[in-house]
Design an enzyme around this catalytic site. Structure first.
Site, PDB file in Angstrom:
ATOM      1  N   ARG A  41     -26.691  75.777  65.169  1.00 57.08           N
ATOM      2  CA  ARG A  41     -25.290  75.560  64.777  1.00 57.08           C
ATOM      3  C   ARG A  41     -25.200  75.528  63.258  1.00 57.08           C
ATOM      4  O   ARG A  41     -25.908  74.738  62.618  1.00 57.08           O
ATOM      5  CB  ARG A  41     -24.846  74.215  65.350  1.00 57.08           C
ATOM      6  CG  ARG A  41     -23.586  74.280  66.170  1.00 57.08           C
ATOM      7  CD  ARG A  41     -23.301  72.943  66.796  1.00 57.08           C
ATOM      8  NE  ARG A  41     -22.526  72.069  65.918  1.00 57.08           N
ATOM      9  CZ  ARG A  41     -22.035  70.899  66.289  1.00 57.08           C
ATOM     10  NH1 ARG A  41     -22.242  70.462  67.518  1.00 57.08           N
ATOM     11  NH2 ARG A  41     -21.335  70.165  65.458  1.00 57.08           N
TER      12      ARG A  41
ATOM     13  N   LYS B 205     -22.626  60.894  70.942  1.00 61.60           N
ATOM     14  CA  LYS B 205     -21.302  60.713  71.542  1.00 61.60           C
ATOM     15  C   LYS B 205     -21.037  61.738  72.661  1.00 61.60           C
ATOM     16  O   LYS B 205     -20.571  61.376  73.730  1.00 61.60           O
ATOM     17  CB  LYS B 205     -20.200  60.850  70.465  1.00 61.60           C
ATOM     18  CG  LYS B 205     -20.348  59.884  69.295  1.00 61.60           C
ATOM     19  CD  LYS B 205     -19.158  59.962  68.346  1.00 61.60           C
ATOM     20  CE  LYS B 205     -18.994  61.278  67.643  1.00 61.60           C
ATOM     21  NZ  LYS B 205     -20.058  61.602  66.649  1.00 61.60           N
TER      22      LYS B 205
ATOM     23  N   ARG C  78     -11.000  60.560  63.310  1.00 62.41           N
ATOM     24  CA  ARG C  78     -11.986  60.527  62.226  1.00 62.41           C
ATOM     25  C   ARG C  78     -11.374  60.066  60.921  1.00 62.41           C
ATOM     26  O   ARG C  78     -12.092  59.975  59.915  1.00 62.41           O
ATOM     27  CB  ARG C  78     -12.553  61.928  62.028  1.00 62.41           C
ATOM     28  CG  ARG C  78     -13.875  62.206  62.750  1.00 62.41           C
ATOM     29  CD  ARG C  78     -14.150  63.667  62.577  1.00 62.41           C
ATOM     30  NE  ARG C  78     -15.496  64.101  62.542  1.00 62.41           N
ATOM     31  CZ  ARG C  78     -16.118  64.698  63.562  1.00 62.41           C
ATOM     32  NH1 ARG C  78     -15.558  64.795  64.719  1.00 62.41           N
ATOM     33  NH2 ARG C  78     -17.324  65.171  63.398  1.00 62.41           N
TER      34      ARG C  78
ATOM     35  N   ARG D  55     -31.918  69.728  66.584  1.00 65.12           N
ATOM     36  CA  ARG D  55     -30.809  70.500  67.167  1.00 65.12           C
ATOM     37  C   ARG D  55     -30.601  71.812  66.415  1.00 65.12           C
ATOM     38  O   ARG D  55     -30.307  72.836  67.011  1.00 65.12           O
ATOM     39  CB  ARG D  55     -29.530  69.649  67.142  1.00 65.12           C
ATOM     40  CG  ARG D  55     -28.420  70.243  68.002  1.00 65.12           C
ATOM     41  CD  ARG D  55     -27.308  69.255  68.273  1.00 65.12           C
ATOM     42  NE  ARG D  55     -26.378  69.143  67.163  1.00 65.12           N
ATOM     43  CZ  ARG D  55     -25.335  68.323  67.145  1.00 65.12           C
ATOM     44  NH1 ARG D  55     -25.116  67.498  68.159  1.00 65.12           N
ATOM     45  NH2 ARG D  55     -24.527  68.272  66.114  1.00 65.12           N
TER      46      ARG D  55
ATOM     47  N   ARG E  40     -21.287  66.368  56.330  1.00 63.45           N
ATOM     48  CA  ARG E  40     -20.706  65.725  57.525  1.00 63.45           C
ATOM     49  C   ARG E  40     -20.980  64.219  57.520  1.00 63.45           C
ATOM     50  O   ARG E  40     -20.116  63.420  57.876  1.00 63.45           O
ATOM     51  CB  ARG E  40     -21.284  66.351  58.794  1.00 63.45           C
ATOM     52  CG  ARG E  40     -20.806  67.781  58.997  1.00 63.45           C
ATOM     53  CD  ARG E  40     -21.626  68.503  60.037  1.00 63.45           C
ATOM     54  NE  ARG E  40     -21.359  68.035  61.384  1.00 63.45           N
ATOM     55  CZ  ARG E  40     -22.183  68.210  62.400  1.00 63.45           C
ATOM     56  NH1 ARG E  40     -23.353  68.810  62.234  1.00 63.45           N
ATOM     57  NH2 ARG E  40     -21.861  67.786  63.598  1.00 63.45           N
TER      58      ARG E  40
END
Ligand code: AMP
Length: 186
Positions: free
Chosen positions: A133, A13, A88, A127, A144
C-alpha cells in the site's frame, strides 16, 4: 450499540471491526475503505483524493462526513455501527454526533486500541512488504502518524468528558484483543 474503534493507523482497528461485524452483525464503516473503493472505481472523488491519501495526509472533513452520511442513510435499522478510522478530527466528531442525532442515535462507546510506536512501525513495515500500500511506505506512514497525534488524538478528551472512552491493550494477539474489547462492551 454504536462504537468507535480509535487508535493510530495499524493499531488493529480494521481487524477488530471485522470480528465484531462477524460476531454481532454490526456494520463496519471505514472511511479509509470507502476512499480506497472510490479510487479503485476510478470515480471523480477517487481521483481527487488519490494524491492526498498517498502522501499520508488527511482528506477534507467535508468529503469523509458526506461518505458517512450516505452510509448511515443506506443502513437504517442496522443493529449497530462500528466507526473505523472516523472521526479523525474534532469537526468530524461533532458532525458525527449531529448525524446520529438525526437518526435518533448516539455514540455509546469509544474503544481506544493502545499500541506503542515501535510496534506500529514494525507492523506497518510488514504490511508494506506484504501488501505494498503506497501510504504504508515509511515516509507516508510518518505523515499518517503525525496526523494522528496532531489532529486525531485531541479527540480523546472530547470522548473522555462524555465518559465514553475505554482503553484496551492493543499489543496482544488478535484473539486476546478481541476478548478485551468484548469485555469493555459488556
Ligand atoms: P486508513 O485506512 O483509515 O488509515 O485511511 C487511509 C487514508 O484515507 C488516510 O491516511 C487519509 O488520507 C484518508 N482518510 C481515511 N479516513 C479519513 C478521515 N476520517 N478523515 C480524513 N482522511 C481520512
Amino acid at each position: 450499540m454504536n462504537l468507535i474503534l480509535f487508535g493510530p493507523p495499524a493499531a488493529g482497528k480494521g481487524t477488530q471491526a471485522k470480528r465484531l461485524t462477524a460476531e454481532r452483525g454490526y456494520i463496519q464503516l471505514s472511511t479509509g475503505d470507502m476512499l480506497r473503493a472510490a479510487r479503485k472505481s476510478g470515480s471523480e472523488l477517487g481521483q481527487r483524493v488519490a494524491a492526498i491519501m498517498d502522501s499520508g495526509s488527511l482528506v477534507s472533513d467535508e468529503i469523509v462526513i458526506a461518505l458517512i452520511e450516505e452510509a448511515l442513510a443506506a443502513n437504517k435499522g442496522a443493529p449497530g455501527f462500528i466507526f473505523d478510522g472516523f472521526p479523525r478530527t474534532v469537526a468530524q466528531a461533532e458532525a458525527l454526533d449531529a448525524m446520529l442525532a438525526k437518526h435518533g442515535q448516539k455514540i455509546d462507546r469509544v474503544i481506544r486500541l493502545e499500541v506503542d510506536s515501535q510496534q506500529l512501525m514494525d507492523r506497518i513495515a510488514k504490511r508494506f512488504a506484504e501488501e505494498g500500500r503506497a501510504d504504508d511506505n515509511p515516509d507516508a506512514y510518518k505523515v499518517r502518524l503525525d496526523a494522528y497525534f496532531t489532529q486525531t488524538a485531541p479527540l480523546l478528551p472530547y470522548y473522555e468528558k462524555q465518559g465514553k472512552l475505554q482503553g484496551v491493550d492493543g499489543m496482544a494477539d488478535v484473539d486476546t484483543v478481541a476478548h478485551a474489547i468484548a469485555k469493555a462492551l459488556g
